[in-house]
Design a protein around this motif. Structure first.
Motif, PDB file in Angstrom:
ATOM      1  N   GLU A 278       0.448  -1.416   0.142  1.00 54.17           N
ATOM      2  CA  GLU A 278       0.192   0.002   0.071  1.00 54.17           C
ATOM      3  C   GLU A 278       0.971   0.662   0.508  1.00 54.17           C
ATOM      4  O   GLU A 278       0.354   2.707  -0.227  1.00 54.17           O
ATOM      5  CB  GLU A 278      -1.248  -0.097   0.982  1.00 54.17           C
ATOM      6  N   ALA A 279       2.153   0.772   0.483  1.00 58.65           N
ATOM      7  CA  ALA A 279       3.065   2.539   0.385  1.00 58.65           C
ATOM      8  C   ALA A 279       3.620   2.698  -0.859  1.00 58.65           C
ATOM      9  O   ALA A 279       3.678   4.209  -0.970  1.00 58.65           O
ATOM     10  CB  ALA A 279       4.185   2.065   2.007  1.00 58.65           C
ATOM     11  N   GLU A 280       3.735   1.767  -1.655  1.00 58.65           N
ATOM     12  CA  GLU A 280       3.873   1.786  -2.678  1.00 58.65           C
ATOM     13  C   GLU A 280       3.304   2.767  -3.867  1.00 58.65           C
ATOM     14  O   GLU A 280       3.345   2.803  -4.901  1.00 58.65           O
ATOM     15  CB  GLU A 280       4.241   0.468  -3.108  1.00 58.65           C
ATOM     16  N   VAL A 281       1.488   2.789  -3.678  1.00 57.20           N
ATOM     17  CA  VAL A 281       0.660   2.455  -4.391  1.00 57.20           C
ATOM     18  C   VAL A 281       1.314   3.954  -4.806  1.00 57.20           C
ATOM     19  O   VAL A 281       0.570   4.276  -6.130  1.00 57.20           O
ATOM     20  CB  VAL A 281      -0.792   2.505  -3.377  1.00 57.20           C
ATOM     21  N   PRO A 282       0.586   5.191  -3.780  1.00 50.27           N
ATOM     22  CA  PRO A 282       1.129   6.140  -4.567  1.00 50.27           C
ATOM     23  C   PRO A 282       1.792   7.120  -4.788  1.00 50.27           C
ATOM     24  O   PRO A 282       2.334   7.713  -5.919  1.00 50.27           O
ATOM     25  CB  PRO A 282       0.795   7.437  -3.161  1.00 50.27           C
ATOM     26  N   LEU A 283       3.559   6.030  -5.059  1.00 54.01           N
ATOM     27  CA  LEU A 283       3.649   6.732  -5.831  1.00 54.01           C
ATOM     28  C   LEU A 283       3.712   5.621  -7.199  1.00 54.01           C
ATOM     29  O   LEU A 283       4.796   6.410  -8.525  1.00 54.01           O
ATOM     30  CB  LEU A 283       5.237   5.503  -5.797  1.00 54.01           C
ATOM     31  N   MET A 285       0.835   6.134  -8.369  1.00 54.62           N
ATOM     32  CA  MET A 285       0.148   6.610  -8.683  1.00 54.62           C
ATOM     33  C   MET A 285       0.785   7.860  -9.856  1.00 54.62           C
ATOM     34  O   MET A 285       0.036   8.392 -10.863  1.00 54.62           O
ATOM     35  CB  MET A 285      -1.016   6.546  -7.652  1.00 54.62           C
ATOM     36  N   SER A 286       1.439   8.045  -9.045  1.00 51.76           N
ATOM     37  CA  SER A 286       2.309   9.371  -9.430  1.00 51.76           C
ATOM     38  C   SER A 286       3.232   9.534 -10.434  1.00 51.76           C
ATOM     39  O   SER A 286       2.600  10.233 -11.407  1.00 51.76           O
ATOM     40  CB  SER A 286       3.433   9.830  -8.350  1.00 51.76           C
ATOM     41  N   TYR A 299      -8.877   8.815 -11.880  1.00 51.82           N
ATOM     42  CA  TYR A 299      -8.441   8.740  -9.593  1.00 51.82           C
ATOM     43  C   TYR A 299      -9.547   8.904  -8.937  1.00 51.82           C
ATOM     44  O   TYR A 299     -10.125   8.438  -8.001  1.00 51.82           O
ATOM     45  CB  TYR A 299      -7.546  10.097  -9.861  1.00 51.82           C
ATOM     46  N   LYS A 303     -11.560   6.762  -5.929  1.00 49.24           N
ATOM     47  CA  LYS A 303     -11.951   6.826  -4.532  1.00 49.24           C
ATOM     48  C   LYS A 303     -13.318   7.020  -4.539  1.00 49.24           C
ATOM     49  O   LYS A 303     -13.558   6.609  -3.299  1.00 49.24           O
ATOM     50  CB  LYS A 303     -11.221   8.210  -4.372  1.00 49.24           C
TER      51      LYS A 303
END
Length: 329
Positions: A278-283, A285-286, A299, A303
Motif C-alpha cells: 500500500e505504501a508503494e501505491v501513491p508512488l 499513481m504519481s 483517479y 476514490k
C-alpha cells in the motif's frame, strides 16, 4: 642348691603327679570294670596325653553298655578329637534304640559333625514337631484377597539330615503351595467353603522332597478375607488411563496453540507485506500521472469506489452488531 637335692625334688613332684594321674585313672578303670564297660587302665592314662577327657569317654561308654549298645572306646575318642559332641551322640543312639529307629554310630557321628542336633532329630522322629507358618496372602480369580494361617506337622528324616534343607525351605514351599491353590480358585467363597482343599492340594505336591523332614499333615488354622485387590487394580488402571488421556489432550492443546501462533505470525507477515504494498501505491499513481497513464477522472472514480466499499463495510458491521445484541437479549 646341690644338684642331688634338685633331682630329688623333681622326682618327688613327678611321683606325686604320676600318683594322682594313676589314682584318677584307676578310679575310672574300676568304675568301668564294675559297670561292665571294659577299658584298659593304660588306655585311660594315655587319654590325658591325647587331650581326651577320660571321664567323658568312660561315662559315655558306661551309658552305652548299660543300654545294650556296643560302642568302641576308640570311636568315642575319634569323635571327640574331630570336634563332635560325644555325649549327645550316645544319647541319640540310646533314644533311637529305644524307639526302634535304625541308627548307627557312624551315621549319628556324621550328622553331629555336619552341625545338626542328632538327639533333637531322633526326638522329633518319635514326637513330630508342629511348625506354624506366617500369614500367607493370595488373591483368588475374582480379585478378593485371602490370608491363610497354616500349621505344618513334620517329622525328622534321619536319612536326609545330612545335606537336607531345613525348616525355612519347608515353610517357603508350603507358602508357595497356598498361593497357588488360592490363586487357582474361581472365587474366594469356594476357598472359604472348603478350606481343606488348600491342605489337600499342598500336601499332594510332595513339598518335603530334598528336605530333612517328612511332612505328616498340613492344617489350615485360619482363613481371613482381605482387600478387593481386583477392584483396586481396576481403579489404579482407570486412574492411569485418565492421566494418559490428560497428557495426550495437553499435548494436542499445546500443538493447537503452537499452530495458532504460527498462523498469527503468518497473518502479521502478510499484513506487513500488504502495508508495504500500500505504501508503494501513491508512488505508482504519481508515476502513472507523470506518464499519462492515469487521468484525473480515473483517479476520482477510484476514490469513489473505495469510499463506497468502506461505507458498505461500515453498514455491514453495524447490522452484524445489532443482530448479535438481539440474539443475546
Amino acid at each position: 642348691m646341690p644338684l642331688n637335692t634338685i633331682l630329688v625334688i623333681v622326682l618327688i613332684v613327678a611321683a606325686i603327679i604320676v600318683f594322682f594321674t594313676v589314682a584318677s585313672a584307676f578310679s575310672l578303670w574300676m568304675q568301668a570294670l564294675i559297670s561292665g564297660a571294659r577299658v584298659g587302665l593304660l588306655n585311660i592314662v594315655f587319654m590325658r596325653f591325647r587331650k581326651v577327657p577320660p571321664k567323658l569317654v568312660i561315662d559315655s561308654k558306661i551309658m552305652a553298655v548299660k543300654t545294650g549298645l556296643d560302642i568302641s572306646t576308640d570311636s568315642l575318642e575319634s569323635h571327640f578329637l574331630a570336634g563332635g559332641n560325644v555325649l549327645r551322640v550316645v544319647q541319640a543312639l540310646i533314644a533311637a534304640d529305644k524307639a526302634n529307629i535304625p541308627l548307627t554310630f557312624k551315621r549319628a557321628a556324621a550328622i553331629d559333625l555336619a552341625g545338626r542336633n542328632v538327639l533333637e532329630a531322633v526326638q522329633m522322629s518319635v514326637n513330630p514337631k508342629v511348625i506354624e507358618t506366617p500369614r500367607v496372602a493370595a488373591v483368588a480369580k475374582d480379585g478378593i484377597q485371602l490370608t491363610a494361617l497354616t500349621r505344618v506337622t513334620v517329622r525328622a528324616n534321619i536319612d536326609r539330615l545330612v545335606g537336607g534343607a531345613g525348616e525355612e525351605t519347608v515353610l517357603a514351599r508350603v507358602g508357595e503351595g497356598i498361593v497357588t491353590t488360592i490363586g487357582s480358585a474361581i472365587n474366594h467363597k469356594q476357598v472359604l467353603e472348603n478350606p481343606d482343599s488348600i491342605s489337600k492340594n499342598v500336601l499332594g505336591k510332595g513339598l518335603d522332597a530334598g528336605t530333612a523332614f517328612e511332612i505328616l499333615s498340613i492344617d489350615i488354622a485360619d482363613v481371613d478375607v482381605g482387600k478387593n485387590i481386583g477392584a483396586e487394580l481396576e481403579t489404579d488402571r482407570a486412574e492411569a488411563d485418565k492421566k494418559i488421556a490428560q497428557a495426550k489432550a495437553e499435548e494436542r492443546r499445546a500443538m493447537a496453540i503452537a499452530a495458532e501462533q504460527e498462523m498469527k505470525a503468518k497473518v502479521v507477515e502478510m499484513r506487513a507485506k500488504v502495508t508495504e504494498a500500500e505504501a508503494e501505491v501513491p508512488l505508482a499513481m504519481s508515476q502513472a500521472f507523470k506518464n499519462g497513464q492515469l487521468g484525473v477522472m480515473d483517479y476520482y472514480r477510484m476514490k469513489n469506489v473505495a469510499a463506497d466499499t468502506q461505507m458498505r463495510e461500515s453498514i455491514g458491521g453495524q447490522q452484524g452488531s445489532e443482530k448479535k445484541n438481539n440474539k443475546d437479549k
